[in-house]
Design an enzyme around this catalytic site. Structure first.
Site, PDB file in Angstrom:
ATOM      1  N   SER A  92       0.741  -1.192  -0.099  1.00 25.97           N
ATOM      2  CA  SER A  92       0.042  -0.197   0.149  1.00 25.97           C
ATOM      3  C   SER A  92       0.876   1.290  -0.134  1.00 25.97           C
ATOM      4  O   SER A  92       1.901   1.335   0.344  1.00 25.97           O
ATOM      5  CB  SER A  92      -0.916   0.004   1.140  1.00 25.97           C
TER       6      SER A  92
ATOM      7  N   LYS B  28       2.622  -3.459   6.460  1.00 30.78           N
ATOM      8  CA  LYS B  28       2.920  -3.469   5.282  1.00 30.78           C
ATOM      9  C   LYS B  28       4.299  -3.131   5.063  1.00 30.78           C
ATOM     10  O   LYS B  28       4.968  -3.965   4.191  1.00 30.78           O
ATOM     11  CB  LYS B  28       2.135  -2.458   4.578  1.00 30.78           C
TER      12      LYS B  28
ATOM     13  N   TYR C 119      -1.259  -0.999  11.076  1.00 28.43           N
ATOM     14  CA  TYR C 119      -1.852  -1.485   9.721  1.00 28.43           C
ATOM     15  C   TYR C 119      -0.513  -1.204   8.507  1.00 28.43           C
ATOM     16  O   TYR C 119      -0.100  -2.068   7.909  1.00 28.43           O
ATOM     17  CB  TYR C 119      -2.986  -1.066   9.198  1.00 28.43           C
TER      18      TYR C 119
HETATM   19  C1  WQD Z   1      -9.853   8.697   1.383  1.00 26.72           C
HETATM   20  C2  WQD Z   1     -10.187  10.113   1.821  1.00 26.72           C
HETATM   21  C3  WQD Z   1     -10.511  10.748   4.244  1.00 26.72           C
HETATM   22  C4  WQD Z   1     -14.199   8.561   4.667  1.00 26.72           C
HETATM   23  C5  WQD Z   1      -6.998   3.868   3.493  1.00 26.72           C
HETATM   24  C6  WQD Z   1      -5.647   3.125   3.825  1.00 26.72           C
HETATM   25  C7  WQD Z   1      -5.144   2.439   2.747  1.00 26.72           C
HETATM   26  C8  WQD Z   1      -5.962   1.452   2.024  1.00 26.72           C
HETATM   27  C9  WQD Z   1      -7.253   2.558   1.742  1.00 26.72           C
HETATM   28  C10 WQD Z   1      -6.472  -0.784   2.695  1.00 26.72           C
HETATM   29  C11 WQD Z   1      -9.412  10.740   3.076  1.00 26.72           C
HETATM   30  C12 WQD Z   1     -11.753  10.909   3.282  1.00 26.72           C
HETATM   31  C13 WQD Z   1     -12.854   9.031   4.268  1.00 26.72           C
HETATM   32  C14 WQD Z   1     -15.431   9.655   4.947  1.00 26.72           C
HETATM   33  C15 WQD Z   1     -13.990  11.386   4.311  1.00 26.72           C
HETATM   34  N1  WQD Z   1      -6.505   0.544   2.891  1.00 26.72           N
HETATM   35  N2  WQD Z   1     -13.199  10.274   3.918  1.00 26.72           N
HETATM   36  N3  WQD Z   1     -15.157  10.635   4.742  1.00 26.72           N
HETATM   37  O1  WQD Z   1      -7.338   6.639   4.179  1.00 26.72           O
HETATM   38  O2  WQD Z   1      -6.475   7.238   1.882  1.00 26.72           O
HETATM   39  O3  WQD Z   1      -6.529   5.010   2.897  1.00 26.72           O
HETATM   40  O4  WQD Z   1      -7.858   3.104   2.814  1.00 26.72           O
HETATM   41  O5  WQD Z   1      -6.095  -1.117   1.657  1.00 26.72           O
HETATM   42  O6  WQD Z   1      -3.854   1.692   2.839  1.00 26.72           O
HETATM   43  O7  WQD Z   1      -4.580   3.874   4.474  1.00 26.72           O
HETATM   44  O8  WQD Z   1      -8.583   5.946   2.358  1.00 26.72           O
HETATM   45  O9  WQD Z   1     -11.090   5.795   1.897  1.00 26.72           O
HETATM   46  O10 WQD Z   1     -10.354   5.992   4.212  1.00 26.72           O
HETATM   47  O11 WQD Z   1     -10.016   7.975   2.896  1.00 26.72           O
HETATM   48  O12 WQD Z   1     -13.750  12.613   3.928  1.00 26.72           O
HETATM   49  O13 WQD Z   1     -16.403   9.183   5.496  1.00 26.72           O
HETATM   50  O14 WQD Z   1     -11.560  10.366   2.035  1.00 26.72           O
HETATM   51  O15 WQD Z   1     -10.239  11.728   5.101  1.00 26.72           O
HETATM   52  O16 WQD Z   1      -8.899  11.803   2.820  1.00 26.72           O
HETATM   53  P1  WQD Z   1      -7.532   6.267   2.880  1.00 26.72           P
HETATM   54  P2  WQD Z   1     -10.140   6.315   3.168  1.00 26.72           P
END
Ligand code: WQD
Length: 340
Positions: free
Chosen positions: A127, A156, A152
């Site tokens: 990741s 990785k 997590y």
């Molecule tokens: C994306 C953006 C949030 C939810 C993580 C892991 C990565 C992978 C994917 C496993 C961010 C914003 C989110 C919400 C929001 N995991 N958001 N409201 O955190 O970039 O990545 O998940 O494979 O390894 O680190 O993904 O989709 O959680 O968030 O505003 O209800 O959306 O702040 O900016 P993230 P995400």
């Protein structure tokens, strides 16, 4: 005789889409999954798309005897794609030992079995989280690995090191490590997609549930970041594009001439998209409004990260192709299919 591939975590989100692409590329697939974050119905979805029922073993890769039995009962496995891992960033902070035990023991068991059962290579699901908050964007594979911001993410980083050390010790195996940016979307058939258990942690499943009225509204976690519209920026990659990258990687690893024993690729589109831009893209693609509000920042979120995908494009021979609007339309179609 079709080349046989073991897909661990193959009933999961990215795993199931990869099984479809492997089967359609002519590979024979064996899945092992403990169904802790997926369900058996996914197998029906895979077969509905490809017409081929993968061999399925319900089991836990942290149990070495389970794995040995699988290899003995399914001889001739030449490659492994390892998706089996716990992956919720927030949960990993609450339950670090579960994450270290599950994610690391799974990998160690697989690596230990490979020489014994003639498995030539392993594709590892890593990741972009290994990079932490990049100093500059976009980033290629030479960007510094920063101290992990969650157990997590640490699993990785440690997993990549375990693979590297094992291969450098002289183990007769190869590996391709794929660092995903943000996988989103669903198969265009709407037969498989993301199945978050409980309240979705990731943006797109929460967004589609808010659009469907299952959630009252989406909270945008902060609009006071140092980005053009104040919301965080990510590199959102279509899950089918991502799945196809695994097929290309497997072919290169098993059949490629003079490839290194270990290679690392960033898998992204090369385009940074903000949360607010993604909401607008969804509304434009589907005509469906997303009820949302601006809330406070989520702890641990990084501000912006997106990829330089040139190495994957030029060496792996893979490029992300699906436009984000099409990806979001597929995510919506999948969400609506869940209501039937
Ligand atoms: C994306 C953006 C949030 C939810 C993580 C892991 C990565 C992978 C994917 C496993 C961010 C914003 C989110 C919400 C929001 N995991 N958001 N409201 O955190 O970039 O990545 O998940 O494979 O390894 O680190 O993904 O989709 O959680 O968030 O505003 O209800 O959306 O702040 O900016 P993230 P995400």
């Amino acid at each position: 005789m079709a080349t046989k591939i073991l897909v661990t975590g193959g009933t999961g989100y990215i795993g199931s889409h990869t099984v479809v692409e492997l089967q359609q590329a002519g590979y024979e697939v064996v899945i092992i999954d403990n169904l802790s974050n997926s369900n058996r119905d996914v197998l029906k979805g895979i077969e509905a798309i490809t017409g081929i029922a993968p061999v399925f073993v319900e089991g836990d890769c942290t149990d070495l005897d389970t794995l040995k039995k699988l290899f003995e009962q399914n001889p001739g496995i030449k490659g492994i794609i390892n998706f089996a891992a716990s992956k919720a960033v927030g949960e990993s902070v609450q339950k670090p030992l579960l994450y270290y035990r599950n994610n690391l023991n799974t990998l160690i068991n697989l690596l230990e079995c490979m020489p014994q059962y003639g498995v030539k290579g392993i594709v590892f699901s890593s990741s972009c989280t290994v990079y932490g908050e990049p100093d500059v964007n976009p980033i290629d594979e030479t960007a510094p690995i920063k101290p992990a911001t969650s157990p997590y993410g640490n699993t990785k980083q440690i997993s990549e090191e375990i693979i590297t050390d094992y291969i450098h010790s002289g183990a007769p195996v190869k590996s391709i490590i794929l660092r995903y940016f943000n996988p989103i979307g669903a198969h265009p058939s709407a037969k498989i997609g993301e199945l978050p258990l409980g309240v979705p942690q990731n943006l797109v499943p929460y967004l589609t549930q808010a659009a469907a009225g299952i959630r009252k509204e989406l909270t945008v976690f902060g609009n006071d970041y140092n980005t053009p519209d104040g919301s965080c920026i990510r590199d959102y990659i279509d899950v089918v594009d991502l799945a196809k990258a695994h097929v290309v990687a497997m072919r290169r690893m098993l059949d490629g001439e003079d490839t290194d024993s270990i290679e690392i690729f960033n898998l992204g589109t090369g385009r940074g998209v903000s949360v607010l831009e993604l909401i607008n893209a969804f509304e434009k693609a589907t005509g469906v409004p997303v009820p949302h509000k601006i809330g406070s920042r989520r702890e641990g979120d990084i501000e912006k990260i997106w990829a330089i995908p040139d190495k994957a494009n030029n060496i792996l021979g893979w490029t992300a192709e699906v436009p984000v609007e099409e990806t979001l339309a597929n995510a919506w179609r999948w969400q609506k299919s869940l209501e039937k």
